[in-house]
Design an enzyme around this catalytic site. Structure first.
Site, PDB file in Angstrom:
ATOM      1  CE1 TYR A 145      -4.261   1.897   0.561  1.00 32.04           C
ATOM      2  CE2 TYR A 145      -2.816   2.573   2.059  1.00 32.04           C
ATOM      3  CZ  TYR A 145      -4.003   2.914   1.490  1.00 32.04           C
ATOM      4  OH  TYR A 145      -4.924   4.042   1.114  1.00 32.04           O
ATOM      5  CB  SER A 189     -15.505  -0.060  10.330  1.00 31.38           C
ATOM      6  OG  SER A 189     -14.510  -0.351   9.676  1.00 31.38           O
TER       7      SER A 189
END
Ligand code: UDP
Length: 316
Positions: A145, A189
């Site tokens: 990433y 989340s």
């Protein structure tokens, strides 16, 4: 009238950007490309607009006879458990995807890219200004990433410098809010989903690591202003995020205070988890004067909880 391509438009941030693009009346075609790896078609459910065309495709292989006036590249997983399990695919989506998209840009067109605060790695200075070059491990577990985002920044700035391509590179700090997948795996989340299900709230490590979380509504407002509304040609990189830094344990405790049935549990730390992250917003204040993260964290989390409640099956 403009032809616009949005790659990753079914994702969490991409779909909010799609909503904003649909408000414009200077666009006659908006092509949304997404392979639905981490994105979800239901994120576009609110859009009913004849100008919008959805194409299910990898960003690397999408082709079109049309060249686009504006291209936005948001086609990448952003959550560590997702990009760490498919690292080569992550690198490809970012890097090969960006190369492909550059070929679809009209001469004089502009390409916008959502880079990340992960380019700063585990920072040794705080807050992090855009001039900070970061402390990143190019062979580490987050490299697919971090380094692919860094590589695309390099590509876009070279295209800008050498070929005069108009680019806009934004470095987003942690974003949370509605349309994050319940199984996304990131802190906010996860904690909300766990709390709604009465399950333990999982902290990796001791929870002293910090992040700066911005609510999606504030972040997408900055993206809209930077990418098209304010008329700036500033190529970036531009930090966008909340400069209120909060530890992971504070987040967990805040959510747990509303869901006392869920205990907080401590799990082993994640390898090379950055210890801190906070944007220096000096440049952002110049480029986007008046923009702030207006939604306080506590309010944003409660708003998000209401959205997640509808997504998550709450046991009786
Ligand atoms: N984190 C945690 N429990 C979770 C998910 C994440 O303690 O269930 C931690 C994670 O290790 C990191 C921080 O929360 O230190 C933020 O993680 P997230 O995945 O949200 O974002 P990123 O690591 O990409 O900044």
């Amino acid at each position: 009238m403009k032809k616009v391509l949005l790659a990753g438009g079914c994702g969490f941030i991409g779909s909010h950007l799609a909503d904003r693009l649909c408000r414009r009346n200077d666009i006659d075609r908006l092509v949304i490309v997404d392979n639905l790896w981490t994105g979800r078609l239901e994120n576009l459910a609110a859009i009913s607009d004849a100008r919008v065309e959805f194409v299910r495709s990898d960003v690397e292989t999408f082709t079109s006879d049309t060249k686009f006036d504006e291209i936005y590249h948001l086609a990448s997983p952003a959550s560590p458990p997702w990009y760490m399990t498919q690292p080569l695919r992550t690198i490809s989506a970012n890097v090969v995807g960006a190369l492909n998209l550059l070929n679809l840009l009209k001469p004089g067109g502009v390409i916008g890219y959502t880079s990340t605060s992960e380019v700063y790695g585990d920072p040794v200075i705080t807050p992090q200004p855009e001039t900070y070059r970061g402390s990143v491990d190019c062979t580490g577990p987050r490299s697919s990433y971090d380094e692919s985002k860094r590589c695309v920044e390099a590509m876009l700035f070279e295209a800008h410098r050498v070929h005069g391509t108009r680019v806009k590179v934004v470095r987003l700090f942690n974003v949370y809010g509605p349309r994050t997948r319940p199984d996304d795996g990131r802190a906010v989340s996860n904690f909300i989903t766990q709390a709604l299900q009465g399950k333990p709230i999982t902290i990796y490590g001791d929870g002293s690591q910090t992040r700066s979380w911005g609510h999606i509504d504030d972040i997408v407002e900055a993206l809209e202003r930077y990418f098209w509304r304010d008329g700036t040609d500033f190529p970036g990189p531009l930090n966008v995020g909340n400069d209120r830094e909060i530890s992971v344990i504070e987040v967990a405790e805040f959510i747990q205070s509303h869901f006392p049935k869920s205990p907080i549990v401590f799990l082993p730390p994640v390898a090379q988890d950055p210890t801190n992250r906070r944007p220096d917003l000096t440049l952002c204040n110049q480029i986007l004067p008046g923009w702030v993260c207006a939604i306080p964290y506590e309010e944003g989390v409660m708003l998000s909880t209401e959205w997640f409640r509808k997504e998550v099956l709450v046991p009786a």
